[in-house]
Design an enzyme around this catalytic site. Structure first.
Site, PDB file in Angstrom:
ATOM      1  N   HIS A   1      78.969  14.660  42.658  1.00  0.00           N
ATOM      2  CA  HIS A   1      78.076  15.785  43.257  1.00  0.00           C
ATOM      3  C   HIS A   1      76.785  16.127  42.540  1.00  0.00           C
ATOM      4  O   HIS A   1      76.529  15.878  41.308  1.00  0.00           O
ATOM      5  CB  HIS A   1      78.939  17.151  43.172  1.00  0.00           C
ATOM      6  CG  HIS A   1      80.169  17.116  43.528  1.00  0.00           C
ATOM      7  ND1 HIS A   1      81.236  17.651  43.232  1.00  0.00           N
ATOM      8  CD2 HIS A   1      80.819  16.365  44.688  1.00  0.00           C
ATOM      9  CE1 HIS A   1      82.241  17.328  43.520  1.00  0.00           C
ATOM     10  NE2 HIS A   1      82.104  16.464  44.775  1.00  0.00           N
TER      11      HIS A   1
ATOM     12  N   LYS B   1      74.340  21.619  33.307  1.00  0.00           N
ATOM     13  CA  LYS B   1      75.877  22.037  32.839  1.00  0.00           C
ATOM     14  C   LYS B   1      76.155  21.745  31.529  1.00  0.00           C
ATOM     15  O   LYS B   1      75.656  20.825  30.971  1.00  0.00           O
ATOM     16  CB  LYS B   1      76.906  21.147  34.124  1.00  0.00           C
ATOM     17  CG  LYS B   1      76.601  21.393  35.303  1.00  0.00           C
ATOM     18  CD  LYS B   1      77.432  20.508  36.408  1.00  0.00           C
ATOM     19  CE  LYS B   1      77.073  20.709  37.516  1.00  0.00           C
ATOM     20  NZ  LYS B   1      78.193  19.716  38.527  1.00  0.00           N
TER      21      LYS B   1
END
Length: 178
Positions: A62, A72
């Site tokens: 993703h 992230k």
């Protein structure tokens, strides 16, 4: 924390510096000053977690598009996973390349993933749980994905037939424009 840059520009494996005693250990998982020293994102707007019940379950690959790209910080809080990132940043010296790392409750490593990377993982144990911070709010409609076993990347996954969601199984191949 010990910051070890991966072969992909801007992506780091973060190893904890554990302070141990007879009760266990203590380690930092985030320090704004240390992140700044390494040129990493320091503002995270959302924290997420995911638990996967079965071993050999794949989630990914993703990424986010159109201004919703997110940095992230991922860590495995229970179990173990085989984590994969792919540099999707056109113009990057590592564009189209991937890196893998095992994250587990045992090693307590984290993975810092810059904006513009695809991300996915497969579980190596039952009841695997991950926690991650993201730098952007979830934006429905700005999600994208690429096929986990695209021959272009030649990722050496630790299994052949993972359990996965239909959307992950039907993502298209990656195409490099001439």
């Amino acid at each position: 924390m010990i910051f070890k840059e991966t072969k992909l520009k801007g992506a780091f494996i973060l190893e904890p510096q554990k302070r141990k005693d007879n009760r266990g250990f203590f380690a930092r998982t985030f320090c704004i000053n240390e992140f700044k020293e390494h040129g990493l994102e320091t503002v995270f707007v959302q924290g997420n977690m995911s638990r996967t019940l079965a071993k050999n379950t794949l989630r990914g690959m993703h990424y986010q598009i159109d201004g919703a790209e997110e940095a992230k910080v991922v860590r495995c809080t229970r179990g173990a996973l085989f984590d994969v990132i792919i540099d999707m940043r056109e113009g990057s010296p590592t564009f189209g390349q991937h890196n893998t790392v095992e994250l587990s409750e045992d090693n307590a490593f984290q993975l810092y993933i810059p904006k513009g990377f695809a991300h996915g993982f497969c579980t190596l144990r039952e009841n695997t749980e991950i926690a991650y911070l993201v730098s952007e709010f979830y934006s429905p409609g700005k999600e994208a994905g690429i096929r986990w076993d695209d021959p272009f990347f030649a990722i050496n996954w630790p299994f052949e037939n993972p359990d996965m969601a239909e959307r992950d199984a039907t993502y298209p191949d990656f195409k490099v424009l001439p």
